[in-house]
Motif scaffolding. Structure first.
Motif, PDB file in Angstrom:
ATOM      1  N   MET A  68      33.002  53.173  65.111  1.00  0.00           N
ATOM      2  CA  MET A  68      31.873  52.466  65.222  1.00  0.00           C
ATOM      3  C   MET A  68      30.989  53.303  66.555  1.00  0.00           C
ATOM      4  N   ASP A  69      31.502  54.539  67.007  1.00  0.00           N
ATOM      5  CA  ASP A  69      30.963  55.252  67.850  1.00  0.00           C
ATOM      6  C   ASP A  69      29.611  55.612  67.716  1.00  0.00           C
ATOM      7  N   GLY A  70      28.708  55.218  68.558  1.00  0.00           N
ATOM      8  CA  GLY A  70      27.222  55.495  68.780  1.00  0.00           C
ATOM      9  C   GLY A  70      26.304  54.199  67.779  1.00  0.00           C
ATOM     10  N   PRO A 138      26.768  45.041  55.251  1.00  0.00           N
ATOM     11  CA  PRO A 138      26.571  44.806  56.550  1.00  0.00           C
ATOM     12  C   PRO A 138      26.079  46.354  57.368  1.00  0.00           C
ATOM     13  N   LEU A 139      25.214  46.019  58.207  1.00  0.00           N
ATOM     14  CA  LEU A 139      24.610  47.386  58.871  1.00  0.00           C
ATOM     15  C   LEU A 139      25.867  48.302  59.381  1.00  0.00           C
ATOM     16  N   ALA A 140      26.894  47.353  60.215  1.00  0.00           N
ATOM     17  CA  ALA A 140      27.864  47.859  60.946  1.00  0.00           C
ATOM     18  C   ALA A 140      28.963  48.836  59.763  1.00  0.00           C
ATOM     19  N   ASN A 141      29.039  47.954  58.681  1.00  0.00           N
ATOM     20  CA  ASN A 141      30.047  48.314  57.662  1.00  0.00           C
ATOM     21  C   ASN A 141      29.299  49.500  57.035  1.00  0.00           C
ATOM     22  N   ALA A 142      28.221  49.765  57.054  1.00  0.00           N
ATOM     23  CA  ALA A 142      27.348  50.731  56.218  1.00  0.00           C
ATOM     24  C   ALA A 142      27.630  52.074  57.385  1.00  0.00           C
ATOM     25  N   TRP A 143      27.498  51.831  58.739  1.00  0.00           N
ATOM     26  CA  TRP A 143      27.559  52.750  59.426  1.00  0.00           C
ATOM     27  C   TRP A 143      29.115  53.464  59.607  1.00  0.00           C
ATOM     28  N   ARG A 144      30.102  52.609  59.191  1.00  0.00           N
ATOM     29  CA  ARG A 144      31.477  53.044  59.224  1.00  0.00           C
ATOM     30  C   ARG A 144      31.484  53.739  57.906  1.00  0.00           C
TER      31      ARG A 144
END
Length: 227
Positions: A68-70, A138-144
């Protein structure tokens, strides 16, 4: 196949549409499904069939969840003006109209009445303040899952994409419970497993996002309910 397991038909149907403007009060009143039925194309909110989703799932890269960095939700600009949706309308408001019944809006494109059936819980919500427009992935899941390497433009597209089942009207309680969890950690009601899993796979496949081993197993289990 049970009714709960059947895939909702997403192909738009041309209907007679009536739009009335009450000039004195400045209110715009739209018949149910007005804008989406007029403007939608066959590709709008398109999703794979269960068989196609199974094939797409096999093509997804399986790897450990990223960092999740950044991460910041601001990295995914969302609720931008919706193309051809009308003056003052953003993607959130466009989805509320698309997914609702008997939706009426005012001059600011804000919903003033209507009802929404949440796929996640099966509940009918009659107040748009109790409705969240959820990002299927989810946006955070996409980020990861790989979006950390995207351009800002691609992240914005992902956060506002109405051409695939990435945006869905859901009751607030279910959406908050889901958070940024993947299907191995959160699922909707069982009757929605088929739709939820095919939509999730459609989105991840469309954007080339990865999945974890546990996520893949959960998706396979839910896809099996499609019959």
């Amino acid at each position: 196949m049970s009714t709960g397991q059947q895939k909702k038909q997403r192909t738009p149907v041309w209907i007679t549409v009536v739009a009335a403007v009450i000039i004195g009060g400045g209110w715009l009143v739209f018949e149910s499904g007005l804008l989406d039925r007029v403007l939608a194309t066959d590709s709008a909110t398109s999703t794979a069939s269960a068989g196609e989703a199974t094939g797409q799932l096999a093509e997804l890269k399986v790897e450990p969840e990223g960092s999740m960095d950044g991460y910041s939700r601001d990295s995914f600009e969302h609720w931008i003006p919706a193309p051809d949706a009308g003056k003052n309308c953003n993607t959130r408001e466009a989805v509320l109209r698309r997914d609702g019944e008997n939706v009426q809006v005012n001059n600011s494109c804000e919903s003033t009445s209507g009802s929404w059936v949440s796929t996640y819980s099966g509940e009918t919500v009659a107040d748009d303040s109790d409705v969240d427009i959820d990002h299927m992935v989810p946006l955070a899941n996409a980020w990861r899952s790989g979006a950390d390497e995207w351009t800002d433009e691609r992240r914005e597209q992902f956060a506002n994409d109405m051409d695939i089942p990435q945006l869905v009207a859901a009751d607030k309680r279910s959406n908050r419970s889901k958070g940024d969890k993947d299907p191995s950690k959160w699922r909707p009601i069982e009757s929605a497993w088929c739709e939820y899993s095919t939509d999730w796979v459609t989105v991840k496949h469309s954007y080339g996002l990865s999945i974890t081993t546990a996520e893949k197993s959960a998706l396979q289990e839910m896809l099996a309910t499609c019959g």
